[in-house]
Design a protein around this motif. Structure first.
Motif, short mmCIF file in Angstrom:
data_model
loop_
_atom_site.label_atom_id
_atom_site.label_comp_id
_atom_site.label_asym_id
_atom_site.label_seq_id
_atom_site.Cartn_x
_atom_site.Cartn_y
_atom_site.Cartn_z
N LEU A 58 33.57 40.72 56.34
CA LEU A 58 33.22 42.08 56.04
C LEU A 58 31.56 41.85 55.70
CD1 LEU A 58 35.93 42.68 53.26
CD2 LEU A 58 35.89 43.03 55.51
N GLU A 59 30.95 42.64 56.57
CA GLU A 59 29.36 42.48 56.26
C GLU A 59 28.93 43.71 55.70
OE1 GLU A 59 27.14 41.35 59.92
OE2 GLU A 59 28.04 39.57 60.04
N ASN A 60 27.98 43.69 55.05
CA ASN A 60 27.05 44.89 54.48
C ASN A 60 28.29 45.78 53.60
OD1 ASN A 60 24.46 44.29 55.19
ND2 ASN A 60 25.19 45.00 57.41
N CYS A 61 29.18 45.03 52.98
CA CYS A 61 30.20 45.83 52.26
C CYS A 61 29.70 46.28 50.94
CB CYS A 61 31.26 44.57 51.56
SG CYS A 61 32.81 45.34 50.92
N PRO A 62 29.84 47.56 50.76
CA PRO A 62 29.39 48.41 49.65
C PRO A 62 29.77 47.55 48.33
CG PRO A 62 30.17 49.95 50.96
CD PRO A 62 30.34 48.45 51.63
N SER A 63 28.79 47.56 47.39
CA SER A 63 28.92 46.84 46.22
C SER A 63 30.40 47.24 45.27
CB SER A 63 27.88 46.81 45.24
OG SER A 63 27.61 48.05 44.79
N TYR A 64 30.55 48.56 45.40
CA TYR A 64 31.88 48.96 44.52
C TYR A 64 33.09 48.44 45.23
CZ TYR A 64 33.07 52.85 47.72
OH TYR A 64 33.19 53.50 48.87
N ILE A 65 33.17 48.47 46.54
CA ILE A 65 34.10 47.70 47.07
C ILE A 65 34.52 46.31 47.13
CG2 ILE A 65 35.24 47.64 49.50
CD1 ILE A 65 34.01 50.36 50.44
N ARG A 66 33.34 45.72 47.16
CA ARG A 66 33.31 44.24 46.92
C ARG A 66 33.79 43.96 45.56
NH1 ARG A 66 34.47 40.44 48.96
NH2 ARG A 66 33.14 40.93 50.83
N GLU A 67 33.38 44.78 44.54
CA GLU A 67 33.80 44.52 43.13
C GLU A 67 35.36 44.78 42.99
OE1 GLU A 67 33.68 46.74 38.75
OE2 GLU A 67 31.85 47.01 40.40
N TRP A 68 35.83 45.78 43.75
CA TRP A 68 37.35 45.89 43.66
C TRP A 68 38.23 44.86 44.49
CZ3 TRP A 68 37.41 51.90 45.55
CH2 TRP A 68 36.98 52.69 44.61
N ILE A 69 37.63 44.53 45.51
CA ILE A 69 38.20 43.42 46.17
C ILE A 69 38.34 42.00 45.23
CG2 ILE A 69 37.90 41.64 48.07
CD1 ILE A 69 36.89 44.11 49.79
N GLU A 70 37.00 41.70 44.56
CA GLU A 70 36.95 40.48 43.68
C GLU A 70 37.53 40.59 42.50
OE1 GLU A 70 32.90 39.67 43.53
OE2 GLU A 70 32.68 39.03 45.60
N THR A 71 37.75 41.75 41.91
CA THR A 71 38.69 41.92 40.80
C THR A 71 40.24 42.16 40.84
OG1 THR A 71 37.91 44.09 40.38
CG2 THR A 71 36.47 42.41 39.43
N GLY A 72 40.39 42.95 41.96
CA GLY A 72 41.55 43.35 42.27
C GLY A 72 41.88 44.71 41.46
N SER A 73 40.83 45.37 41.30
CA SER A 73 40.74 46.59 40.26
C SER A 73 40.71 47.93 41.36
CB SER A 73 39.57 46.59 39.20
OG SER A 73 40.05 45.61 38.48
N ASP A 74 41.22 47.96 42.36
CA ASP A 74 41.29 48.89 43.36
C ASP A 74 41.47 50.38 42.57
OD1 ASP A 74 44.04 47.40 43.82
OD2 ASP A 74 44.05 49.61 44.83
#
Length: 79
Positions: A58-74
């Motif tokens: 996943l390149e240039n993933c928006p920060s809010y999406i990255r946060e949801w992926i990493e925390t599982g807080s989708d």
């Protein structure tokens, strides 16, 4: 192979993406360019996380999406 995703991705689009990626024999050679991605729903975030877990970059993933992926807080930022 690089796929540029832009605009909005909703869970209803996931099946189309799955079909497209299944056609590619080497999943590790797939990169999703997400710089122009503006809006995703819960299902799309889960799918992007699953793609990354399978080795899709996943390149240039928006920060809010990255946060949801990493925390599982989708679901934490949905209206």
């Amino acid at each position: 192979m690089i796929f540029a995703l832009s605009g909005r991705i909703e869970e209803k689009h996931v099946s189309e993406l799955q079909k497209l990626f299944e056609a590619e024999a080497e999943v590790g050679d797939i990169t999703l360019e997400l710089e122009e991605l503006r809006l995703v729903d819960r299902g799309a975030v889960r799918y992007l996380a699953a793609c990354e877990a399978r080795g899709i970059k996943l390149e240039n993933c928006p920060s809010y999406i990255r946060e949801w992926i990493e925390t599982g807080s989708d679901t934490s930022h949905e209206p």
